[in-house]
Motif scaffolding. Structure first.
Motif, PDB file in Angstrom:
ATOM      1  N   THR A 101      -6.728  36.729  68.946  1.00 41.24           N
ATOM      2  CA  THR A 101      -5.906  35.770  69.687  1.00 41.24           C
ATOM      3  C   THR A 101      -6.807  34.706  70.274  1.00 41.24           C
ATOM      4  O   THR A 101      -7.935  34.960  70.603  1.00 41.24           O
ATOM      5  CB  THR A 101      -5.171  36.445  70.827  1.00 41.24           C
ATOM      6  OG1 THR A 101      -5.350  37.809  70.798  1.00 41.24           O
ATOM      7  CG2 THR A 101      -3.728  36.167  70.796  1.00 41.24           C
ATOM      8  N   PHE A 158       6.016  29.387  65.723  1.00 45.02           N
ATOM      9  CA  PHE A 158       6.025  30.387  64.667  1.00 45.02           C
ATOM     10  C   PHE A 158       7.314  30.294  63.868  1.00 45.02           C
ATOM     11  O   PHE A 158       8.370  29.958  64.397  1.00 45.02           O
ATOM     12  CB  PHE A 158       5.891  31.796  65.266  1.00 45.02           C
ATOM     13  CG  PHE A 158       4.478  32.131  65.656  1.00 45.02           C
ATOM     14  CD1 PHE A 158       3.601  32.668  64.738  1.00 45.02           C
ATOM     15  CD2 PHE A 158       4.030  31.892  66.940  1.00 45.02           C
ATOM     16  CE1 PHE A 158       2.293  32.965  65.097  1.00 45.02           C
ATOM     17  CE2 PHE A 158       2.728  32.183  67.307  1.00 45.02           C
ATOM     18  CZ  PHE A 158       1.862  32.724  66.382  1.00 45.02           C
ATOM     19  N   ALA A 211      -1.935  30.809  62.145  1.00 41.81           N
ATOM     20  CA  ALA A 211      -1.799  31.959  63.036  1.00 41.81           C
ATOM     21  C   ALA A 211      -0.738  32.880  62.446  1.00 41.81           C
ATOM     22  O   ALA A 211       0.287  32.415  61.941  1.00 41.81           O
ATOM     23  CB  ALA A 211      -1.383  31.514  64.435  1.00 41.81           C
ATOM     24  N   ARG A 271       1.503  36.587  63.140  1.00 45.90           N
ATOM     25  CA  ARG A 271       1.849  37.643  64.097  1.00 45.90           C
ATOM     26  C   ARG A 271       2.973  38.506  63.539  1.00 45.90           C
ATOM     27  O   ARG A 271       3.701  38.113  62.621  1.00 45.90           O
ATOM     28  CB  ARG A 271       2.243  37.060  65.445  1.00 45.90           C
ATOM     29  CG  ARG A 271       3.592  36.380  65.449  1.00 45.90           C
ATOM     30  CD  ARG A 271       3.940  35.850  66.822  1.00 45.90           C
ATOM     31  NE  ARG A 271       5.270  35.232  66.820  1.00 45.90           N
ATOM     32  CZ  ARG A 271       5.798  34.588  67.834  1.00 45.90           C
ATOM     33  NH1 ARG A 271       5.086  34.450  68.954  1.00 45.90           N
ATOM     34  NH2 ARG A 271       7.002  34.074  67.756  1.00 45.90           N
ATOM     35  N   PRO A 315       5.997  40.195  68.866  1.00 45.61           N
ATOM     36  CA  PRO A 315       5.320  38.907  69.036  1.00 45.61           C
ATOM     37  C   PRO A 315       4.437  38.817  70.275  1.00 45.61           C
ATOM     38  O   PRO A 315       3.493  38.033  70.308  1.00 45.61           O
ATOM     39  CB  PRO A 315       6.469  37.905  69.098  1.00 45.61           C
ATOM     40  CG  PRO A 315       7.662  38.691  69.480  1.00 45.61           C
ATOM     41  CD  PRO A 315       7.449  40.073  68.938  1.00 45.61           C
ATOM     42  N   HIS A 354      -1.647  37.229  68.130  1.00 44.35           N
ATOM     43  CA  HIS A 354      -1.672  36.764  66.754  1.00 44.35           C
ATOM     44  C   HIS A 354      -3.094  36.780  66.204  1.00 44.35           C
ATOM     45  O   HIS A 354      -4.051  36.847  66.957  1.00 44.35           O
ATOM     46  CB  HIS A 354      -1.081  35.351  66.646  1.00 44.35           C
ATOM     47  CG  HIS A 354      -1.865  34.308  67.386  1.00 44.35           C
ATOM     48  ND1 HIS A 354      -1.619  33.999  68.697  1.00 44.35           N
ATOM     49  CD2 HIS A 354      -2.898  33.515  66.991  1.00 44.35           C
ATOM     50  CE1 HIS A 354      -2.464  33.046  69.080  1.00 44.35           C
ATOM     51  NE2 HIS A 354      -3.249  32.742  68.064  1.00 44.35           N
ATOM     52  N   GLU A 383      -5.800  34.637  63.826  1.00 45.86           N
ATOM     53  CA  GLU A 383      -6.066  33.295  63.328  1.00 45.86           C
ATOM     54  C   GLU A 383      -6.853  33.405  62.028  1.00 45.86           C
ATOM     55  O   GLU A 383      -7.895  34.051  61.987  1.00 45.86           O
ATOM     56  CB  GLU A 383      -6.837  32.480  64.367  1.00 45.86           C
ATOM     57  CG  GLU A 383      -6.004  32.202  65.596  1.00 45.86           C
ATOM     58  CD  GLU A 383      -6.690  31.309  66.604  1.00 45.86           C
ATOM     59  OE1 GLU A 383      -7.755  30.735  66.282  1.00 45.86           O
ATOM     60  OE2 GLU A 383      -6.154  31.183  67.711  1.00 45.86           O
TER      61      GLU A 383
END
Length: 65
Positions: A2, A12, A36, A38, A43, A47, A49
């Motif tokens: 994250t 998202f 990103a 997730r 959620p 997330h 990357e």
């Protein structure tokens, strides 16, 4: 991983292949240098990357299967 370096809230979105009732889905958001990812079921867990070149390679691999 994250990141707190992203200054604005991420937008998202689910795949167009996702079922409206949910299920095992991931959500993605565009980042300046990648994507990103997730879990749509959790959620708030954060997330991951993924840098742009690696994301492109993953998509290319999935599309050929």
């Amino acid at each position: 991983m994250t990141s707190s370096s992203v200054p604005t809230p991420l937008r998202f979105r689910k795949s167009s292949y996702s079922q409206p009732s949910g299920g095992n889905c991931v959500e993605v958001a565009d980042l300046p240098t990648g994507t990103a990812v997730r879990d749509s079921q959790n959620p708030m867990a954060g997330h991951l990357e993924v840098p742009g070149p690696e994301w492109s390679a993953l998509l290319a691999s999935v599309r050929t299967k």
